[in-house]
Write a protein that holds these residues in place. Structure first.
Motif, mmCIF file in Angstrom:
data_model
loop_
_atom_site.group_PDB
_atom_site.id
_atom_site.type_symbol
_atom_site.label_atom_id
_atom_site.label_comp_id
_atom_site.label_asym_id
_atom_site.label_seq_id
_atom_site.Cartn_x
_atom_site.Cartn_y
_atom_site.Cartn_z
ATOM 1 N N TYR A 293 21.773 52.285 14.526
ATOM 2 C CA TYR A 293 20.477 51.868 14.473
ATOM 3 C C TYR A 293 20.467 50.976 15.411
ATOM 4 C CZ TYR A 293 21.774 47.608 11.938
ATOM 5 O OH TYR A 293 22.382 46.293 11.623
ATOM 6 N N ALA A 294 18.846 50.737 15.633
ATOM 7 C CA ALA A 294 18.479 49.785 16.661
ATOM 8 C C ALA A 294 17.190 48.890 15.928
ATOM 9 C CB ALA A 294 17.827 50.195 18.062
ATOM 10 N N ALA A 295 17.443 47.491 16.086
ATOM 11 C CA ALA A 295 16.515 46.706 15.594
ATOM 12 C C ALA A 295 15.868 45.529 16.545
ATOM 13 C CB ALA A 295 16.931 45.995 14.352
ATOM 14 N N GLY A 296 14.808 44.960 16.370
ATOM 15 C CA GLY A 296 14.538 44.126 17.174
ATOM 16 C C GLY A 296 13.574 43.045 16.391
ATOM 17 N N ASN A 297 13.173 41.988 16.991
ATOM 18 C CA ASN A 297 12.588 40.990 16.372
ATOM 19 C C ASN A 297 11.043 40.753 16.779
ATOM 20 O OD1 ASN A 297 14.845 39.770 14.908
ATOM 21 N ND2 ASN A 297 15.477 38.386 16.463
ATOM 22 N N ASP A 298 9.933 40.586 15.937
ATOM 23 C CA ASP A 298 8.834 40.436 16.195
ATOM 24 C C ASP A 298 8.680 39.040 16.722
ATOM 25 O OD1 ASP A 298 8.329 38.796 13.927
ATOM 26 O OD2 ASP A 298 7.480 40.425 12.825
ATOM 27 N N GLU A 299 7.526 38.475 16.812
ATOM 28 C CA GLU A 299 6.970 37.296 17.702
ATOM 29 C C GLU A 299 7.220 36.095 16.414
ATOM 30 O OE1 GLU A 299 3.647 39.144 15.628
ATOM 31 O OE2 GLU A 299 4.709 39.623 17.315
ATOM 32 N N ARG A 300 7.433 36.596 15.374
ATOM 33 C CA ARG A 300 7.889 35.621 14.226
ATOM 34 C C ARG A 300 9.179 35.459 13.968
ATOM 35 N NH1 ARG A 300 5.118 37.962 9.306
ATOM 36 N NH2 ARG A 300 5.636 39.801 10.665
ATOM 37 N N GLY A 301 10.080 36.190 14.705
ATOM 38 C CA GLY A 301 11.456 36.253 14.125
ATOM 39 C C GLY A 301 11.907 37.105 13.285
ATOM 40 N N ALA B 238 13.057 40.401 11.771
ATOM 41 C CA ALA B 238 13.686 42.104 12.534
ATOM 42 C C ALA B 238 12.930 43.092 11.682
ATOM 43 C CB ALA B 238 15.294 41.706 11.993
ATOM 44 N N HIS B 239 12.725 44.021 12.720
ATOM 45 C CA HIS B 239 12.367 45.470 12.468
ATOM 46 C C HIS B 239 13.254 46.445 12.775
ATOM 47 C CE1 HIS B 239 8.461 43.823 10.754
ATOM 48 N NE2 HIS B 239 8.666 42.896 11.729
ATOM 49 N N VAL B 240 13.739 47.532 12.100
ATOM 50 C CA VAL B 240 14.330 48.525 12.646
ATOM 51 C C VAL B 240 13.658 49.427 13.079
ATOM 52 C CG1 VAL B 240 15.563 50.507 11.734
ATOM 53 C CG2 VAL B 240 16.105 48.366 10.612
ATOM 54 N N ALA B 241 14.028 49.938 14.533
ATOM 55 C CA ALA B 241 13.504 50.557 15.340
ATOM 56 C C ALA B 241 13.611 52.138 14.951
ATOM 57 C CB ALA B 241 13.375 50.587 16.741
ATOM 58 N N TRP B 242 14.885 52.398 14.668
ATOM 59 C CA TRP B 242 15.528 53.712 14.426
ATOM 60 C C TRP B 242 16.750 53.652 13.697
ATOM 61 C CZ3 TRP B 242 19.877 54.914 16.877
ATOM 62 C CH2 TRP B 242 20.503 54.104 17.932
ATOM 63 N N PHE B 243 17.103 54.696 13.165
ATOM 64 C CA PHE B 243 18.469 54.616 12.223
ATOM 65 C C PHE B 243 18.684 56.265 12.024
ATOM 66 C CE2 PHE B 243 20.641 53.966 7.814
ATOM 67 C CZ PHE B 243 21.747 53.832 8.564
ATOM 68 N N ASN B 244 19.879 56.428 12.647
ATOM 69 C CA ASN B 244 20.476 57.773 12.598
ATOM 70 C C ASN B 244 22.098 57.718 11.739
ATOM 71 O OD1 ASN B 244 18.601 59.424 14.177
ATOM 72 N ND2 ASN B 244 19.599 58.405 16.242
ATOM 73 N N PRO B 245 21.737 57.780 10.357
ATOM 74 C CA PRO B 245 22.918 57.652 9.455
ATOM 75 C C PRO B 245 23.925 58.495 9.771
ATOM 76 C CG PRO B 245 20.727 58.182 8.310
ATOM 77 C CD PRO B 245 20.406 58.283 9.630
ATOM 78 N N PRO B 246 24.933 58.171 9.301
ATOM 79 C CA PRO B 246 25.610 56.833 8.686
ATOM 80 C C PRO B 246 26.154 55.842 9.891
ATOM 81 C CG PRO B 246 27.165 58.451 8.324
ATOM 82 C CD PRO B 246 26.104 59.137 9.000
ATOM 83 N N ASN B 247 26.310 54.650 9.382
ATOM 84 C CA ASN B 247 27.107 53.748 10.051
ATOM 85 C C ASN B 247 28.515 54.040 9.708
ATOM 86 O OD1 ASN B 247 24.880 52.355 11.376
ATOM 87 N ND2 ASN B 247 24.607 51.302 9.648
ATOM 88 N N PHE B 248 29.367 53.510 10.435
ATOM 89 C CA PHE B 248 30.777 53.637 10.249
ATOM 90 C C PHE B 248 31.706 52.439 10.188
ATOM 91 C CE2 PHE B 248 29.222 57.714 12.006
ATOM 92 C CZ PHE B 248 29.585 58.762 10.968
#
Length: 182
Positions: free
Chosen positions: A60-68, A70-80
């Motif tokens: 997955y990828a995430a980024g922070n908005d101007e308030r800090g 975090a928001h997930v941009a995308w997730f291709n499950p699963p993680n391992f």
């Protein structure tokens, strides 16, 4: 039990801080590499006892908005998650269960599978990162452009060819699955 995740340091810089990490962690601390790249867990095991080293492949990828926040941009499950040496690692199982309880699909896999998954993630990263960096474009722009998409497809194909030579079999439809992931 404590857990340390080495993901904030780029893989190429980790070697310089690993002696300090080794000195700071307790004997029961599980150190998990969540870094991109191949063999990051092996580098950690040069400084930390191998029975205390594991690997995570994040999809997955995430980024922070101007308030800090975090928001997930995308997730291709699963993680391992996979341990470097142990087949059955209760410390990792606890983290996998916790992530799954939060609807962050995560699988616990063996040491061979985690290396195979890390190699595939590296193929995916190397198919787009250089294009985006050199051309100063987003991943979406790279995949929307005919020439850049074709280049990404060729890079995936080349990476899969190397994987096959190493004995990694991802199935017959892997090229299509990789492009779908990207």
């Amino acid at each position: 039990m404590s857990l340390s995740v080495c993901s904030l340091t780029p893989a190429f810089q980790a070697t310089s801080i690993l002696p300090d990490i080794a000195e700071a962690v307790s004997d029961d601390c599980l150190v998990v590499s969540a870094q991109n790249g191949i063999g990051t867990e092996d580098e950690i095991a040069r400084h930390i006892p191998p029975q205390n080293v594991a690997r995570m492949v994040i999809n997955y990828a995430a980024g922070n908005d101007e308030r800090g926040v975090a928001h997930v941009a995308w997730f291709n499950p699963p993680n391992f998650f996979g341990h470097l040496t142990e087949k059955d690692e209760p410390r990792l199982a606890r983290w996998v269960d916790m992530l799954n309880s939060l609807d962050v699909a995560t699988d616990l896999v063996d040491s061979v599978t985690i290396k195979k998954r890390a190699f595939l993630k590296t193929i995916l990263n190397t198919a787009l990162m250089p294009i985006c960096a050199l051309m100063n474009i987003t991943m979406k722009q790279a995949l929307d452009g005919r020439a850049t998409r074709r280049l990404a497809e060729d890079l995936v194909k080349e990476g899969l060819s190397v994987a096959a030579r190493l004995g990694y079999d991802y199935g017959e439809d892997i090229q299509e699955r990789c492009m779908g992931y990207l």
